[in-house]
Design a protein around this motif. Structure first.
Motif, short mmCIF file in Angstrom:
data_model
loop_
_atom_site.label_atom_id
_atom_site.label_comp_id
_atom_site.label_asym_id
_atom_site.label_seq_id
_atom_site.Cartn_x
_atom_site.Cartn_y
_atom_site.Cartn_z
N VAL A 181 0.84 -1.20 0.00
CA VAL A 181 0.00 0.00 0.00
C VAL A 181 0.87 1.25 0.00
N ARG A 182 1.92 1.26 0.82
CA ARG A 182 2.81 2.43 0.87
C ARG A 182 3.51 2.62 -0.48
N TRP A 183 3.92 1.50 -1.10
CA TRP A 183 4.55 1.60 -2.42
C TRP A 183 3.58 2.21 -3.43
N ALA A 184 2.34 1.76 -3.42
CA ALA A 184 1.36 2.26 -4.39
C ALA A 184 1.07 3.74 -4.17
N VAL A 185 0.96 4.16 -2.91
CA VAL A 185 0.66 5.56 -2.61
C VAL A 185 1.80 6.47 -3.07
N ARG A 186 3.04 5.99 -2.91
CA ARG A 186 4.20 6.81 -3.25
C ARG A 186 4.57 6.75 -4.73
N SER A 187 4.12 5.70 -5.42
CA SER A 187 4.54 5.52 -6.80
C SER A 187 3.75 6.44 -7.74
N PRO A 188 4.44 7.18 -8.60
CA PRO A 188 3.72 8.03 -9.56
C PRO A 188 3.03 7.22 -10.66
N LYS A 189 3.36 5.94 -10.77
CA LYS A 189 2.79 5.10 -11.81
C LYS A 189 1.49 4.42 -11.38
N VAL A 190 1.15 4.53 -10.10
CA VAL A 190 -0.05 3.87 -9.58
C VAL A 190 -0.99 4.93 -9.06
N GLU A 191 -2.20 4.96 -9.57
CA GLU A 191 -3.21 5.90 -9.11
C GLU A 191 -4.09 5.22 -8.07
N VAL A 192 -4.13 5.80 -6.88
CA VAL A 192 -4.96 5.25 -5.81
C VAL A 192 -5.82 6.37 -5.24
N MET A 193 -6.89 5.98 -4.60
CA MET A 193 -7.81 6.97 -4.04
C MET A 193 -7.18 7.75 -2.89
N ARG A 194 -6.33 7.10 -2.17
CA ARG A 194 -5.69 7.79 -1.06
C ARG A 194 -4.40 8.44 -1.56
N ASN A 195 -4.26 9.72 -1.38
CA ASN A 195 -3.12 10.45 -1.95
C ASN A 195 -2.05 10.77 -0.93
N ALA A 196 -2.09 10.11 0.21
CA ALA A 196 -1.05 10.30 1.22
C ALA A 196 -0.73 8.95 1.84
N VAL A 197 0.45 8.83 2.41
CA VAL A 197 0.84 7.58 3.05
C VAL A 197 -0.10 7.32 4.20
N PRO A 198 -0.76 6.16 4.26
CA PRO A 198 -1.71 5.89 5.32
C PRO A 198 -1.05 5.76 6.67
N THR A 199 -1.71 6.31 7.67
CA THR A 199 -1.26 6.14 9.05
C THR A 199 -2.34 5.44 9.82
N ALA A 200 -1.95 4.41 10.53
CA ALA A 200 -2.93 3.60 11.25
C ALA A 200 -3.31 4.30 12.56
N ALA A 201 -4.51 4.83 12.62
CA ALA A 201 -5.00 5.43 13.86
C ALA A 201 -5.22 4.33 14.90
N GLU A 202 -5.12 4.71 16.15
CA GLU A 202 -5.24 3.69 17.19
C GLU A 202 -6.62 3.06 17.21
N ASP A 203 -7.63 3.80 16.79
CA ASP A 203 -8.97 3.24 16.83
C ASP A 203 -9.35 2.53 15.53
N TYR A 204 -8.37 2.40 14.61
CA TYR A 204 -8.64 1.67 13.37
C TYR A 204 -8.43 0.20 13.66
N ASP A 205 -9.48 -0.53 13.73
CA ASP A 205 -9.43 -1.89 14.28
C ASP A 205 -10.16 -2.84 13.36
N ILE A 206 -9.58 -4.00 13.16
CA ILE A 206 -10.21 -5.01 12.31
C ILE A 206 -11.60 -5.37 12.83
N ASP A 207 -11.79 -5.28 14.15
CA ASP A 207 -13.08 -5.66 14.71
C ASP A 207 -14.18 -4.67 14.33
#
Length: 449
Positions: A181-207
């Protein structure tokens, strides 16, 4: 009661250790390793006892995974609303075809690894050729469900090796997936919806990630509690599966084959769930099924399965098969990464990375891992990845990742030999790969992607 306490302890430990939350390790996995440490494998060996758990409890936990997996698979189709077949295929086919390619590659590469290295050098049983797909795409539940079958073909040690691989794959799925995911966000050859390197918030939980939306309809008095009805439907799904499996065994036996004699019940439970859901829909009662109740029962069964399977696996067997585990892990991770980076854009027409990273997650861990990675790259869910990936399970899971063909892999190897199974997997890999590429290149309007 002991199992319930273990659930709570695992949840508490997870809440206090940030690393476990950042890796999205479920509390049931943590609880399983606590049982392993406090049981006869570690503490018991140090003290000369059975650990903190009575030996009778351990004996019960050893057989529970093979039973609970039937509940998990019996619930998969219940409460699902199928769209029109054409719409279902349009939405889910790229995910399903890429998932099949990933699984067939795991069969083919795992088979070659066992044929040329692990059996000649380390003496691993030929049935280990199916282990990579069973553990990576299938997970703990599939390995536990295949336990009796592996024992029947004379390879019971593969259960513990598979459980170790399934645990590793959950970690590699999140760690390597996050790196992609970090590679895709930083790569100019890959267009992704998120335009910044994702940071995992503490309340971001699989549950907190919903795999299927809960029903929003008002509560009605149906004369039966929603959870009781869900339990009844899952039980009927398993009963239908038993009837189907017994019937199939009788037909095959009459034809002179015993290939289904040791075939497990849990893959057929998916078909049983589909039959029950179809009957409820035709009878006009589908709206009475509460998806959250169905998922709640399945969640309890899955968590019990994970705790019991991990808590009773043999550390001695894992320790004696470290080279095999390392080799399987390297091959499994490299295969999924290569397919994600090289082939994903050729299967998915638009937003290829958002869709492909979900399939990567499932090939390395489980369905929920795919949702986690997809949400990392598209946190607002502005693409249709979550919807299409959810529909994928209706086409993919009945056959691979713990489905019918996964369960048939061991009997096929035992009956026809690992070389034939590996060759067949490689041929099918090419067939489905070409199919997926030919149907997936180009945007929805036909332009090249």
């Amino acid at each position: 009661m002991i199992l319930g306490v273990i659930f709570a302890v695992g949840w508490t430990v997870r809440g206090r250790i940030r690393l476990l939350r950042s890796l999205f390790i479920p509390s049931s996995i943590i609880a399983g390793f606590l049982v392993l440490l406090l049981g006869p494998q570690v503490l018991g060996r140090l003290t000369g006892t059975s650990g903190v758990f009575p030996s009778d409890v351990i004996d019960v936990w050893r057989v529970m995974p093979g039973l609970m997996i039937n509940v998990v698979f019996g619930a998969i189709m219940i409460g699902k609303t199928l769209p029109a077949p054409r719409n279902l295929w349009r939405a889910a086919s790229p995910h399903a075809l890429l998932g099949i390619v990933l699984s067939l590659g795991q069969f083919a590469l795992g088979g070659m690894l066992v044929l040329f290295v692990l059996t000649p050098v380390f003496g691993l049983a030929p049935e280990a050729g199916a282990l990579l797909e069973m553990s990576f795409a299938g997970g703990h539940g599939t390995i536990a469900g295949m336990g009796q079958l592996l024992a029947d073909v004379g390879a019971p040690e593969l259960v513990d090796v598979g459980l170790g691989l399934a645990t590793i794959s959950m970690i590699t799925g999140v760690v390597v997936g996050s790196a992609l995911v970090r590679w895709a966000v930083r790569s100019p050859k890959v267009e992704v919806m998120r335009n910044a390197v994702p940071t995992a918030a503490e309340d971001y939980d699989i549950d907190r990630i919903r795999i299927a939306p809960a029903d929003q309809r008002p509560v009605k008095d149906e004369g039966i509690h929603a959870t009781t009805l869900a339990f009844a439907l899952i039980a009927m799904a398993i009963l239908v599966a038993v009837a189907l499996l017994w019937s199939a065994r009788a037909v095959v036996s009459a034809l002179g084959s015993d290939i289904l004699d040791t075939f497990p019940l849990f893959p057929v439970a998916v078909i049983g769930g589909f039959v029950v859901q179809w009957v409820m829909t035709k009878a006009g009662h589908a709206d009475k099924i509460d998806k959250e109740a169905v998922q709640g029962i399945a969640a309890v069964a899955l968590d019990a399965l994970l705790v019991c399977a991990i808590g009773t696996m043999s550390l001695a067997t894992i320790g004696s098969n470290v080279p095999a585990i390392v080799a399987f892990t390297v091959i499994g991770v490299l295969w999924s990464v290569v397919i994600t980076v090289w082939l994903g854009r050729r299967f998915h027409r638009t937003h290829w990375f958002e869709h492909t990273i979900a399939d990567f997650g499932q090939s390395q861990g489980n369905v929920a891992t795919g949702f986690v990675l997809a949400d990392m790259v598209d946190p607002q869910r502005r693409t249709n990845t979550a919807n299409d990936y959810g529909y994928k399970q209706l086409l993919y899971e009945p056959f691979f990742g713990g489905g019918l063909l996964t369960a048939l892999s061991v009997p096929l190897i035992a009956q026809f030999g690992l070389p034939a199974f590996t060759i067949a997997s490689a041929v099918l890999l090419v067939v489905f790969g070409v199919w997926g590429i030919r149907s997936g290149i180009g945007d929805a309007d036909g332009s090249a992607n």
